[in-house]
Write a protein that holds these residues in place. Structure first.
Motif, PDB file in Angstrom:
ATOM      1  N   SER A 142     -82.641  42.013  18.419  1.00  0.00           N
ATOM      2  CA  SER A 142     -84.014  42.475  18.234  1.00  0.00           C
ATOM      3  C   SER A 142     -84.842  41.992  19.407  1.00  0.00           C
ATOM      4  N   LEU A 143     -85.851  42.773  19.770  1.00  0.00           N
ATOM      5  CA  LEU A 143     -86.738  42.455  20.879  1.00  0.00           C
ATOM      6  C   LEU A 143     -88.156  42.345  20.349  1.00  0.00           C
ATOM      7  N   THR A 144     -88.819  41.224  20.636  1.00  0.00           N
ATOM      8  CA  THR A 144     -90.181  40.986  20.180  1.00  0.00           C
ATOM      9  C   THR A 144     -91.076  40.748  21.388  1.00  0.00           C
ATOM     10  N   ILE A 145     -92.185  41.487  21.466  1.00  0.00           N
ATOM     11  CA  ILE A 145     -93.121  41.381  22.586  1.00  0.00           C
ATOM     12  C   ILE A 145     -94.514  41.097  22.038  1.00  0.00           C
ATOM     13  N   GLY A 186     -95.198  36.733  25.431  1.00  0.00           N
ATOM     14  CA  GLY A 186     -93.968  36.967  26.160  1.00  0.00           C
ATOM     15  C   GLY A 186     -93.075  37.969  25.470  1.00  0.00           C
ATOM     16  N   ALA A 187     -91.859  38.062  25.980  1.00  0.00           N
ATOM     17  CA  ALA A 187     -90.826  38.940  25.423  1.00  0.00           C
ATOM     18  C   ALA A 187     -89.625  38.088  25.063  1.00  0.00           C
ATOM     19  N   ARG A 188     -89.130  38.252  23.837  1.00  0.00           N
ATOM     20  CA  ARG A 188     -88.027  37.426  23.345  1.00  0.00           C
ATOM     21  C   ARG A 188     -86.938  38.311  22.756  1.00  0.00           C
ATOM     22  N   LEU A 189     -85.708  38.117  23.221  1.00  0.00           N
ATOM     23  CA  LEU A 189     -84.541  38.806  22.691  1.00  0.00           C
ATOM     24  C   LEU A 189     -83.809  37.844  21.770  1.00  0.00           C
ATOM     25  N   PHE A 200     -83.707  34.147  23.452  1.00  0.00           N
ATOM     26  CA  PHE A 200     -84.037  33.850  24.836  1.00  0.00           C
ATOM     27  C   PHE A 200     -85.254  34.680  25.206  1.00  0.00           C
ATOM     28  N   GLY A 201     -86.225  34.053  25.896  1.00  0.00           N
ATOM     29  CA  GLY A 201     -87.428  34.779  26.212  1.00  0.00           C
ATOM     30  C   GLY A 201     -88.089  34.329  27.499  1.00  0.00           C
ATOM     31  N   ILE A 202     -88.980  35.170  27.998  1.00  0.00           N
ATOM     32  CA  ILE A 202     -89.840  34.878  29.146  1.00  0.00           C
ATOM     33  C   ILE A 202     -91.270  34.839  28.612  1.00  0.00           C
TER      34      ILE A 202
END
Length: 451
Positions: A142-145, A186-189, A200-202
């Motif tokens: 899943s991708l969370t922004i 940020g964006a977290r996978l 993991f995220g930036i």
């Protein structure tokens, strides 16, 4: 004559039966109309009461919207002693620790949340907490922004809107994990399964930017967390995890004047695991010569029926500019809790955290007394680093150790009363040699309600 009388009675009964049949037909039509209306409403959507607040769902549950929130009124009583000449004074008081309200839900494979906090303090420019959109169509990925928790450490990753946290506040090592705030843009996978979780995220800075005075530029960096749970059943859990980040600091000015020089800004500090009085007992002060900084945390937890054990160790490194020395800070906690009424804490291996707990029997007028939990914690934080080399960038932030006993009364899954007794012991010498250490015995009480 007898036959005629009997026939008259039969005719009267027949008339009554016909009248009743007519009423039944009328009621049947009314009920059919109402049922048709209910079925039509169900085809267009429904309201689901899975919590104290409703969740709205469309047909097929492709779209949903729920109202969420938490309210935490709190009171603290401080008895301070052995205070140094420069120690901060601690005062009794009351606060609303959190007053969050928002919405969350889904549309197809996408999820969303927008939650604000009316109890925001500390000079925050905004009270926004969660503000994100996620995509889960590539399960288990899943991708969370958006503004979210970067998942640094175990306790800081718990939801604010659940009763999973055993004590009023996270242990002292959280000061290293959340030095920029509990959330960041940020964006977290992420991914998770029956026995693991990974993310993991930036990330930039928290949308509230509270850690930077007069901000000019955001800090940014990478953050990750990995957990494994070889045992993850209803009453048995064995959990291990590691997390870390590598970041560049945010930039700001000492005052609002645009003529002030722009410097890096980073500050580690901590209260004695209660926030009623805002004074920090250990504090590095504002670090303005920072090139980059990092964090590593290790965590473990176990559940054996009503017994729960949990602990974390964290360490941070700060690399400074201009040939200054590298700073190192660390902290740790361990605690044990016992459900006096026999329940077990609830663990979610897909996210690697504990989640909302439900008593076997809620508190009610029929004799239910909810659930009771007794807990004890040792927690420490060391913010001294090269304290004898101040000219080379050493820091005297101080050391703080807390001993806490907690008692929790869960009236239900959504309401509990918390009581913490905290013995705080800090040692701190200022750069000019002033004793800023102190000891304090603290009683904190909180009512936690969520929906």
């Amino acid at each position: 004559a007898s036959v005629a009388a009997m026939q008259a009675r039969l005719d009267a009964q027949d008339a009554q039966i016909k009248a009743r049949n007519t009423k039944v037909d009328q009621l049947t039509q009314v009920l059919a109309t109402r049922v048709s209306g209910v079925e039509a409403a169900t085809d267009n959507g429904k309201v689901v009461m899975t919590a104290p607040s409703p969740r709205l769902e469309s047909a097929g549950s492709n779209y949903s919207l729920a109202i969420v929130g938490v309210l935490q009124p709190e009171v603290g009583f401080y008895h301070q002693y052995d205070a140094g000449r420069g120690a901060p004074r601690l005062y009794n008081g009351t606060i609303i620790r959190r007053a969050q309200l928002g919405v969350q839900g889904s549309f197809g494979d996408f999820g969303y949340a927008l939650v604000v906090d009316a109890a925001a303090t500390g000079g925050m420019a905004s009270a926004v907490r969660d503000a994100w959109i996620s995509y889960g169509g590539l399960r288990p990925l899943s991708l969370t922004i958006g503004n979210q928790k970067p998942q640094n450490g175990m306790e800081p990753s718990f939801s604010d809107r659940s009763n999973a946290s055993t004590f009023l506040e996270a242990g002292l090592p959280a000061a290293l994990a959340t030095v920029n705030g509990t959330r960041a843009i940020g964006a977290r996978l992420s991914a998770g399964g029956a026995h693991y979780s990974a993310s993991f995220g930036i990330f930039g800075d928290d949308i509230n930017n509270a850690s930077i005075a007069n901000p000019v530029g955001d800090g940014w960096g990478f953050s990750g967390r990995l957990t494994v749970a070889p045992v993850a059943t209803v009453t048995r859990v064995l959990h291990f995890g590691v997390s870390g980040y590598e970041r560049d600091p945010g930039l700001g000015r000492a005052t609002t004047a645009v003529t002030d020089p722009v410097t890096s800004q980073l500050r580690y500090r901590a209260q004695p695991e209660i926030t009623v009085d805002a004074a920090r007992l250990v504090d590095t002060g504002l670090l303005t010569k920072v090139d980059h900084y990092s964090y590593v945390g290790a965590e473990a937890a176990a559940v054996f029926g009503p017994l729960s054990l949990q602990g974390e160790y964290a360490k941070s490194w700060v690399d400074q500019t201009s040939g200054r020395t590298q700073l190192q800070f660390d902290g740790a906690y361990v605690y044990a809790s016992w459900m006096l009424t026999g329940e077990s804490r609830v663990y979610d291996p897909r996210t690697g955290v504990f989640v909302r707990f439900k008593p076997k029997r809620d508190f009610d007028r029929n004799g239910g007394w909810g659930a009771w939990e007794l807990a004890a914690r040792w927690s420490t934080l060391d913010l001294d680093s090269h304290e004898t080399q101040l000219a080379l960038g050493g820091v005297r932030g101080g050391e703080l150790t807390d001993y806490t006993i907690g008692l929790n009364w869960y009236l239900g899954a959504w309401l509990r009363v918390m009581a913490n007794y905290i013995h705080a012991d800090s040692t701190k010498i200022s750069a000019t040699g002033v004793n800023q250490g102190t000891k304090a015995d603290i009683l904190g009480l909180r009512l936690h309600g969520e929906w």
